[in-house]
Design an enzyme around this catalytic site. Structure first.
Site, short mmCIF file in Angstrom:
data_model
loop_
_atom_site.label_atom_id
_atom_site.label_comp_id
_atom_site.label_asym_id
_atom_site.label_seq_id
_atom_site.Cartn_x
_atom_site.Cartn_y
_atom_site.Cartn_z
CB THR A 130 -0.73 -0.11 1.32
OG1 THR A 130 -1.69 -1.19 1.22
CG2 THR A 130 -1.62 1.23 1.60
NE ARG A 179 -8.96 -7.31 3.34
CZ ARG A 179 -8.14 -6.43 3.08
NH1 ARG A 179 -7.72 -5.67 2.15
NH2 ARG A 179 -7.19 -6.41 4.21
CB VAL A 180 -13.70 -2.77 2.26
CG1 VAL A 180 -13.06 -1.34 2.54
CG2 VAL A 180 -14.55 -2.78 0.90
N GLY A 181 -10.45 -3.32 2.93
CA GLY A 181 -9.52 -3.31 4.10
C GLY A 181 -9.47 -1.87 4.86
CG ASP A 182 -5.69 -0.77 6.92
OD1 ASP A 182 -5.64 -1.54 5.75
OD2 ASP A 182 -5.03 -0.08 7.33
CB THR A 242 1.05 -0.07 5.10
OG1 THR A 242 1.35 -1.05 4.16
CG2 THR A 242 2.38 0.50 5.62
N GLY A 243 -0.56 -2.37 6.60
CA GLY A 243 -0.36 -3.59 7.18
C GLY A 243 -1.60 -4.54 6.86
N GLY A 292 -4.70 -5.22 7.00
CA GLY A 292 -5.94 -4.50 7.18
C GLY A 292 -7.01 -4.76 8.21
N1 ASP Z 1 -3.29 -2.26 4.77
C1 ASP Z 1 -3.94 -2.97 3.48
C2 ASP Z 1 -4.95 -3.66 3.43
O1 ASP Z 1 -5.26 -4.38 4.22
C3 ASP Z 1 -2.56 -3.61 2.88
C4 ASP Z 1 -1.34 -3.01 3.00
O2 ASP Z 1 -1.16 -2.32 3.64
O3 ASP Z 1 -0.52 -3.35 1.98
O4 ASP Z 1 -5.77 -3.88 2.45
#
Ligand code: ASP
Length: 336
Positions: free
Chosen positions: A199, A227-230, A249-250, A252
């Site tokens: 991300t 799916r929706v992340g953070d 970033t991590g 999510g």
């Molecule tokens: N945080 C992002 C997600 O879970 C992934 C990422 O940080 O690369 O969608």
């Protein structure tokens, strides 16, 4: 020192401070486990060069007296356009072999925010998120609705979904699906821990003393069911207020459950924690205690910058108020 001399000295010091408002910028291109030997020297040079281009794009705006909002958008745009990062071109594939992009942006002193989730044809999701903030009565639009809103904004470039394709992300999808197929299907989520993220995000402080934050992503490889992340969730992947801003970033799911971005700034606001202490506590203690991993970039109104991560690496770059700058990938490498 005689009294008049003292006054003159004090006035000179005050005007020097007033004449030099602070700016600062911090960016990331994703946290994750990237083994050192996975990157050739050429890859490494290219990552650093792209991070520097993103820093330059944002910093130019800040130095010209522009807004932190414009600066974070400009920096994220450079990273979205690079196939190296998991945002815009180069976004990961979902389980159906397509791309669904998420992004959000927030302006601290006004608390205005815009976010999009599951976007498929807008070349720059961060520009769409900003358009949602500025030209719609809403904060977050998803899927077909976000696409329909984009239809009303002719300045936003559209592309076929395949435009986001890259060979390396295709291989990552194939690998993830092979691994999934070889499992019993009864294993807990923890066994599916992702190894790479990618991300992108930016946080900036402008000469007016205002902070903004932005995050853009393709999400996670092989994601299913819309799916929706953070990243597009205000307070989880992105947050800005008048004293602090964060882009995360991590993994999510854990970032949503820990409200990572807001929690970092809340610790600064309510407990008076230093930015560094707040960011480290949330990223390196709270998220891992739940089973997640990742990193974050954070910046406060004094121009302090924190960049904690617990995933072995995080593509990152920074320009501090004194003009010192650098880019980094792994923990132990010197700043370039
Ligand atoms: N945080 C992002 C997600 O879970 C992934 C990422 O940080 O690369 O969608």
């Amino acid at each position: 020192m005689r009294f008049p001399v003292l006054i003159v000295t004090m006035l000179a010091a005050m005007s020097a401070t007033a004449a030099e408002p602070k700016t600062a910028l911090v960016i990331h291109g994703g946290a994750g486990f990237v083994p050192k030997d996975a990157l050739s020297e050429e890859d490494r040079r290219d990552v650093h060069a792209t991070l520097n281009r993103a820093l330059d794009a944002g910093n130019r705006i800040l130095q010209d007296g522009g807004t932190s909002l414009d600066a974070v958008e400009a920096a994220v745009l450079v990273l979205e356009e690079s196939p190296r990062f998991n945002a815009g071109k180069g976004a990961v594939f979902n389980a159906k072999g397509g791309h669904e992009l998420d992004a959000s942006i927030m302006e601290g002193h006004t608390r205005r925010a815009g976010a999009v989730a599951g976007v498929t044809t807008v070349r720059s999701p961060i520009r769409l998120a900003r358009a949602v903030m500025e030209h719609s009565p809403h904060v977050m639009l998803a899927g077909d609705g976000a696409e329909a809103f984009a239809d009303t904004r002719p300045e936003l470039e559209r592309v076929p979904n395949t435009w986001f394709d890259t060979d390396h992300r295709k291989r990552a999808l194939e690998k993830a699906q092979r691994e999934e197929a070889s499992k019993s299907g009864a294993r807990p989520l923890e066994d599916d821990a992702p190894k790479y993220f990618g991300t992108v995000g930016a946080v900036a402080l402008d000469k007016h003393g205002h902070i903004a934050a932005a995050t853009s992503t393709g999400g996670m490889t092989n994601k299913k069911w819309g799916r929706v992340g953070d990243a597009p969730i205000i307070g989880a992947g992105t947050w800005a207020d008048d004293r602090c801003g964060v882009s995360g970033t991590g993994w999510g799911e854990f970032y949503i459950r820990s409200a990572v971005a807001h929690d970092i700034c809340a610790r600064v606001a309510y407990r008076g924690d230093s930015l560094q202490a707040a960011a480290e506590e949330v990223v390196n203690k709270i998220v891992p205690a739940m089973g997640g991993d990742g990193g974050a970039i954070a910046l406060d109104r004094d121009g302090n910058i924190a960049m904690p991560f617990n995933s072995g690496s995080m593509f990152r770059g920074w320009i501090r108020p004194d003009g010192t700058r650098g880019t980094g990938i792994h923990e132990d490498e010197p700043a370039r």
